[in-house]
Write a protein that holds these residues in place. Sequence first.
Motif, PDB file in Angstrom:
ATOM      1  N   ASN A  73       0.829  -1.195   0.000  1.00 10.67           N
ATOM      2  CA  ASN A  73       0.000   0.000   0.000  1.00 10.67           C
ATOM      3  C   ASN A  73       0.867   1.249   0.000  1.00 10.67           C
ATOM      4  O   ASN A  73       1.086   1.895   1.003  1.00 10.67           O
ATOM      5  CB  ASN A  73      -0.894  -0.005   1.243  1.00 10.67           C
ATOM      6  N   ALA A  97       1.996   4.923  -1.992  1.00  8.01           N
ATOM      7  CA  ALA A  97       1.266   6.066  -2.581  1.00  8.01           C
ATOM      8  C   ALA A  97       0.912   5.798  -4.030  1.00  8.01           C
ATOM      9  O   ALA A  97      -0.140   6.174  -4.530  1.00  8.01           O
ATOM     10  CB  ALA A  97       2.130   7.330  -2.467  1.00  8.01           C
ATOM     11  N   ALA A 123      -1.614   2.813  -3.842  1.00  2.69           N
ATOM     12  CA  ALA A 123      -2.812   2.993  -3.011  1.00  2.69           C
ATOM     13  C   ALA A 123      -4.080   3.235  -3.819  1.00  2.69           C
ATOM     14  O   ALA A 123      -5.102   2.560  -3.584  1.00  2.69           O
ATOM     15  CB  ALA A 123      -2.593   4.127  -2.027  1.00  2.69           C
ATOM     16  N   PRO A 124      -4.030   4.150  -4.744  1.00  4.04           N
ATOM     17  CA  PRO A 124      -5.275   4.418  -5.468  1.00  4.04           C
ATOM     18  C   PRO A 124      -5.869   3.132  -6.105  1.00  4.04           C
ATOM     19  O   PRO A 124      -7.071   2.951  -6.172  1.00  4.04           O
ATOM     20  CB  PRO A 124      -4.889   5.415  -6.563  1.00  4.04           C
ATOM     21  N   THR A 125      -4.960   2.326  -6.505  1.00  9.49           N
ATOM     22  CA  THR A 125      -5.432   1.114  -7.165  1.00  9.49           C
ATOM     23  C   THR A 125      -6.039   0.146  -6.163  1.00  9.49           C
ATOM     24  O   THR A 125      -7.143  -0.362  -6.347  1.00  9.49           O
ATOM     25  CB  THR A 125      -4.270   0.428  -7.914  1.00  9.49           C
ATOM     26  N   THR A 150      -7.150   0.749  -3.292  1.00 13.16           N
ATOM     27  CA  THR A 150      -8.347   1.239  -2.616  1.00 13.16           C
ATOM     28  C   THR A 150      -9.490   1.476  -3.597  1.00 13.16           C
ATOM     29  O   THR A 150     -10.577   1.880  -3.199  1.00 13.16           O
ATOM     30  CB  THR A 150      -8.059   2.566  -1.860  1.00 13.16           C
ATOM     31  N   GLN A 153      -9.683   3.673  -5.913  1.00 16.80           N
ATOM     32  CA  GLN A 153     -10.052   5.065  -6.169  1.00 16.80           C
ATOM     33  C   GLN A 153     -10.226   5.315  -7.665  1.00 16.80           C
ATOM     34  O   GLN A 153     -11.160   5.971  -8.102  1.00 16.80           O
ATOM     35  CB  GLN A 153      -8.964   6.016  -5.623  1.00 16.80           C
ATOM     36  N   GLY A 154      -9.245   4.882  -8.433  1.00 18.96           N
ATOM     37  CA  GLY A 154      -9.380   5.144  -9.869  1.00 18.96           C
ATOM     38  C   GLY A 154      -8.153   4.719 -10.631  1.00 18.96           C
ATOM     39  O   GLY A 154      -7.220   4.106 -10.059  1.00 18.96           O
ATOM     40  N   VAL A 163      -4.706   5.102 -12.565  1.00 22.55           N
ATOM     41  CA  VAL A 163      -3.495   5.927 -12.487  1.00 22.55           C
ATOM     42  C   VAL A 163      -2.750   5.753 -13.786  1.00 22.55           C
ATOM     43  O   VAL A 163      -2.393   4.646 -14.174  1.00 22.55           O
ATOM     44  CB  VAL A 163      -2.594   5.487 -11.320  1.00 22.55           C
ATOM     45  N   ARG A 167       4.407  11.100  -6.411  1.00 21.07           N
ATOM     46  CA  ARG A 167       4.022  10.060  -5.450  1.00 21.07           C
ATOM     47  C   ARG A 167       5.077   8.984  -5.335  1.00 21.07           C
ATOM     48  O   ARG A 167       5.058   8.161  -4.439  1.00 21.07           O
ATOM     49  CB  ARG A 167       2.691   9.418  -5.867  1.00 21.07           C
ATOM     50  N   PRO A 195      -7.890  -0.322 -10.932  1.00 22.90           N
ATOM     51  CA  PRO A 195      -8.412  -1.253  -9.944  1.00 22.90           C
ATOM     52  C   PRO A 195      -9.472  -2.176 -10.568  1.00 22.90           C
ATOM     53  O   PRO A 195     -10.159  -1.787 -11.515  1.00 22.90           O
ATOM     54  CB  PRO A 195      -9.053  -0.343  -8.898  1.00 22.90           C
TER      55      PRO A 195
END
Lengths: 1200, 138
Positions: A867, A869, A872-874, A876, A878-879, A881, A891, A915
Motif C-alpha cells: 500500500n 502512494a 494505493a489508489p489502485t 483502494t 479510487q481510480g 493511475v 508520489r 483497480p
Amino acid sequence: MRPTYTPPTPIAELSGQALQRELERLRILASRDRGLLDAILEHSPHGIIICDAAGRFVVQNRASERIWAGSSSATKVSDWNVYRAFHEDGTPFRPEDWAMAECMRTKRPVAAREYRIQRFDDSFGYLLGSSAPIIGREGELEGAMSVFADITQLKESEQQNQRLQSELGRRVQELEQIAARAALLQRVTAAIGNASTAEDIARVVTTFGSEVFGADASLCLVRHDDKLRLMASVGVHDDELASYREVDIQASVPMARVARENKVLWLSSPAEIAAEAPMSPALLGGHGLEAKLILPLQDEGVVFGVLAYWFRHAPALLSVRREFAETVALQCAQGLKRARLFERERRARRSLQAQQRRLSILAQASKALSTLDSREALAQLARSVVPELTDWCAIDEKTPDGQIRRLILEHRDPAKLAFAAELDRRYPPSIEDPHGVANVLRTGEREWAPDISDELLVTMTKDAEHLRLARALDLRSYAVVPLLAHGRVFGALTLVTEGERRLSKEDLEFAEELGSRAALALENARLYETAEAARNHLHDIFMRAPAAIAIVRGCDLQVELANQPYEQLMGQGPLTGRPILEREQLRVHPVVAPLLELAVTRTPKIIRELCVPGSNGSDRYFHVIYQPLRSPSDQDDGVTTFAFDITEQVVARQRIERLMAEVASREARLKALVAATAAIVWTANARGEVIETSDTWLEFTGQSEAEYQNGGFLNAIHPDDRAKTMELWTAAVGAAAPYGAEYRLRRRDGTHAYMLARGMPVFGADGTVQEYVGCNVDITGLRQAEEAARGHAEALQTLNDLGMVISAELDRDKCVQAVTDAVTTLTGASFGAFFYNVLDEQGGSYMLYTLSGVPREAFSKFPMPRNTAVFAPTFTGQGVVRVDDITKDPRYGHNSPHYGMPKGHLPVRSYLAAPVTSRSGEVIGGLFLGHDRASVFDARAETLAVGLAAQAAVALDNARLFAEAQRLIRALESTNRDLDQFAYVTSHDLKAPLRGISSLAAWIEEDLGVTLAEGTREKLQLLRGRVKRLEALIQGILDYSRAGRTDGKREMLTLDKVVAESVELVSPPTAAEVAVGEMPIVVVERVALQQVFMNLIGNALKHARREDARINVSATELGSMIECRVSDNGPGIAPAYHERIWGIFQTLEARDRVENTGIGLSIVKKIVEGRGGRVWVESTEGQGATFCFTWPRVEDRRVV
Amino acid sequence: MNGRELHIVLVEDDDVDVMTVRRAFEKNRMTNPLHVASNGEEALELLRSGAVPQVRRLILLDLNMPKMNGIEFLKHLRADPEHQSSSVVVLTTSNEERDVVEAYRLHVAGYLVKPVTFDNFVDLMATLNKYWTLVEMA
C-alpha cells in the motif's frame, strides 16, 4: 135362226096318224127349215159351199158366187182345183189342200184359214173360211160344208196396213238406226272428245268401228312422215299385227293407197281384196276376209292417217252406213287432229311447264345462290333440283392441288346418299378418269349421256364390284357441266337420273344455265367473302388504329364513323351516327373545337397540337389533323379528324427539357463537387499520353507545366510507387478500362500525401476511346483514419475474444491470465500484472498475481505490492493511475524500504494501473501495466485498461461464484448421501426388530392356540397393531427424508398423463371416481410431481368416508407456475386446522381410529416447497376439501 | 424327496428371522436340512467346511449383517471357484434398487423382499421349496 133339230122320234114307234101327223109336222118343219136354210143361204154374206161325200158341190150360195166372181161345179174333190188358190210360197193349191177336203178327210172341222185365191175373173183375193164335215147319223160322212168370207179387202187393207206398217217399221227402224248411229256417233264423238291422246282416239275409233260396222277387226294408223304407224287395233292377231306396225306410204297396199289418194276404199269381196292387195297376208287367224273398208283420216285435204275395218262377212254397205263410216272417219280424223293438236299443245304446255319449272328452279337457285354463304348456296341449289328435275345432284370442285373434292351430294333418299358416299369412299374419283366430273374438270367441256348404256357404265367403273354397285343404283342418264369463272374451270355440276326419267337436251341446257349461275354466284360469294374479309380487316385496322380517327359530315357535324380510340378520347361513349354538336361536352372538347372552325372558315387542312386535360391531372397531348373531305362533285362534304397521341413524346420532351436543366445544374454541382473533393483533375489522350495541362496538379505538386507533360508527372510520384503506378496506367489504357492507383505524391512543401488516382475512359459514339479523364483525391487523412480504425478494430476484437473467453472460462486463474495478456497487448505495455485477492479455506485473503509479457521469474523475488502512494489508489479502488513517467511522479519513491522500485525490478517509466472492483464494490485486485519507455500509454490505453479491468472483475466474480456453487453442491451431495445412507440403514435396522416382534407375537398366538384367553388374544392383536404402526411411522420418516430428492430429469409432460398415472398407482376403489380436468403442458421432473399427486389423491380417497368418493383434479397456468387443485367430496376440514395438517406426523383423527401416519401432507409440502411452490388447503367442515399447490411450469436445471 | 435333498443354507443374523424360517419350514413340512450362519464370514466358513454338499444346495442370503454383509459375501462367493456356482436367493428386507441391481449383478437366482407378516413368509417358503424341488428334478 138356228134350224131346229128335233131329235126324231123313232119312227117305229109311230102309228099311222101319228105318223102322218109326224110327217106333216116334219114336213112343215122341214119346209120351214128349208126356207130358213134357203134364206140363210141366200142372204148370208158368207159364201157357203156344201158338198157331198164325193165332193160334188151341192150348194153354192150367192155370196160364194159373188166372192168367187163366178162359180163352177165340181163333181169330185179333184175338180176343186177349178177354184184356184195359192200357198204362201206361191205354189198353187191342190184340191186336197182345201180345208174342206181336209175336214172330210179328218172328219173334223177346220177352223178359220186364210186362202189366197185367184177368182174366176183372174183377180186375186183372200178368203177366210172354215170347213166342217157333215156327218150322218151313223157317223158316216155325208158331205162337208165350207163357209168363207171374202177378206180380200180386209187383206188388202191388211196388207196395205202391213205395208204401211212395215214401211213405218222400216222408217222407224231407219230412224232408230239413225238414232242409234247418231247416239253411237255421239258416243264416238264423246269418246273421241274425251280421248286426249291420239292413241285413245284410235282405240275408240277402232273399238267403235268394230261395234258399229260389225267389223271383225279394225285398225287405226297415223301418218308419220312417210310411214303409217299403227296406233290402235282391235281384233287383230298379234302375229299379224307385226306387219301393220309400220306401213310405208308408197307401198302398194290398200291402206297406203287410201292414204295417198284420200279416197274411201271399199273392198266388198275377197276377189276385190285379192285384186287390190295380192300381198296382204292371210288375216284373222287364217280366215279370209271378205270385205275391207279403209277410210282416210284427213283434215283439210291432208291425210294424216287411215282407218281400216275388215269384215269376215261382207256387210251390205248401205250408203247410210258409208256415210256413217265417213262421218266416223271424219270425226275420227278431227278427233285425231284435235288430239294431235292437243298433244302438241300438251307437249308444248309440258315443255312450257318444264321450262317454267326450270326457270323457277333457276330463280330459286339464283335466290339461293344470292346468299353469300357459298356452301349453303350450293346445298340449296342441289336441293332445288332434287327431286323435281333430277334424282341426283352433285357439285365438285377442283382443289388447288388438282384433285377432285366433292362439295355437295343430294338425293331424296338419305339411304341412297349414304350408299353413294360409301361408293365414293371405296372408289374415290380421280382426276384421271376418262368420264364424268374428272373429264369435265380437265377439259372444261360438258358431258351428257341421255341414256346410260351398260358399256358406258363399264368404262366408268373401276372393277366388277364397282360395276355391280353402279348398276344397283339404276342410273339412267347424266349430265355434267363445268362451273366456270373468268374462263377458269373450278368445279362441276352433275345431274343424274334414275328409273324412267331421262335428262333431255333442255335439261342439259338448263344444267348449263344453272351451272353458270352457280359458278357466278360462287365466284361472287368468294369475291364477297374476300371483300368482306378485306373490309373487316380494314375496319379492324381502322378501329384499332393507333390514332383516333373520326369522320363527320353535314352541318350538324354528324359523326359518320369514329373508331374506338376517338370515342375513348371523347369519353362520351359511342359516337357513330350522332351529331357532334349535340353535346356540350363534345362541343367544347379541345379536339372538336377546331372542327367548328374548319366548318366555318373552310380552310384546307388544319394541323394542331392540342392538350386534352386528363381526369386526375394527367394531361394528354395530341397531334391533330383536320382534313376536309371532298365529295365527287368537289363539294366540301365533311371532315376527317386524325388525332395522334403524342403525349409520350410531349412528356418525353418536357422531361428532356427538365433533365437538361437538371443536367446543367448537376454539371455545375459536379464541377463544384469535383473542385471540392478532388485535389487534382487531369486528362490524357487515348494513348495514355498527358497532353493537356492540369492546373490543379501543378498547384498541388508545384511542378511546372513543362515538368508535368510528357510523362513528367511521374517525377512527382514517390519513387517506390512509380513503377506500380505506370504499370497500372499502361494496363488500363491498353484495355480501355478504368484506371485506379494509389501512390504517394510529393506536395509542394516536399511532404508526401497519399493520393487515390482514378481515371475513366470517355467513349465516343463509335465506341472507341476518345480520351481519359481522371482525378486524384488526397487520402492521407483517410489512410490515417484507417490506421486508427484498424487499431480500434483490433482492440475491439481482442476485447470481444476476451469477453468470450471470460464468459466461457470459469477457471479463475485462466480468466485472469487471459485478461492480463489482453490488456498488456492492447495497451502496448511491455509487461502487465494482475494482482488479486482470494479467500482461502479459512476465509483469510491473500494475493495472487498473473504476469504477462515477462516471465514469472522477473517478479518472483519481489514481494507483493504494498500500500504505497503509487499503489494505493489502485488497491483502494479510487481510480485509474496513468503516468507518462513514473519516476518523475511526485508520489513515487516515498515508501520504504525501496523508495522506488526494488533493485532488479524491470525498468518502468510509463505506468498505467486500474483497480478491479467486483459488482459489490469490493476491490478484488488491480491491473498494473508498465513500459520502459515513457508516455506509451495514451487515453485510449487508459480506457482499455479500465474496460478490461471491469471485465476482469466480472470474470472473477463469476469464477468465485462458480467455485462457491461447486462447493455448495458438493457439500449438499455429500449430505444427501449421508442422509440416504442414514435412512436406509435406519429403516432396515429399525424395522428388523419390529418384524421380529410381530412374528413372535404371531407365533405365541399360534403356539398357545385355543388355550389363549380372549383378553390375551386381544392384547396380542394390539401388540401387532402397534408394531405395524411403528413400522409405518418409520417408513414415513424414511419417505419424508427422501422426499423431493429424486434426480430424475425434466420431461415435457402433459399433466393429465401424470395425474392419470398417479390415480392408477393409487388404485381407487371402483365406486370412487377421480375426474381429471384439462391440464397444461409442463417441463418437470415427473416422479416428484407424481408423488405429490399420489399423496393428495390417496389422502382424498382414504379420508373420503364414503363409498362414492368424488375427486376432481385440475390445473391452470399462472404465469411461470401452474396451480393444481385436488378437491374431494369428503367431510372437509375446519379452517382451524388448515395449517396444522401440513405438519409432520399430524393427524386429525386418533391413530386408533384411522390408521394414518400423518406424513403424506408433510411430504407434499416438502416436495412442493423444495421446488419453489406453495401449498394450501381450501375447505370448510362438511363441504369437502380442496388441496392446492403451485409448481414451476418449466423447472430450472437444478442439481439438487 | 428321495435322499437327494436340497440343503438350505440360511445366512441371517437376526434370530427372530431364523426362527421365522424354521417355523415356515415346519409349517410346510419341509424337511430339508437347514444350515444357519449369522453373517457372511461364518457362511463362507460353513460352505468351505464341507458340511454342505456341493450340489443340491440353496443359499438364502440376508443382506444386512455385521462383519460381512450379504453383498460382500456374494462377491466372495462368486470369486471362489469352488463355490461360485452355488444358487443364491436373496432374502432381505431391503428393496433398495441398488441392492437389487448389485445382487443380480452377482448372479443371484432370485431376490425376495421379506414381508413382515409371517403368513406370507410361510407361503413364500413353500413356493420356494416347491420351485426348487421342481428345478432340481430337472
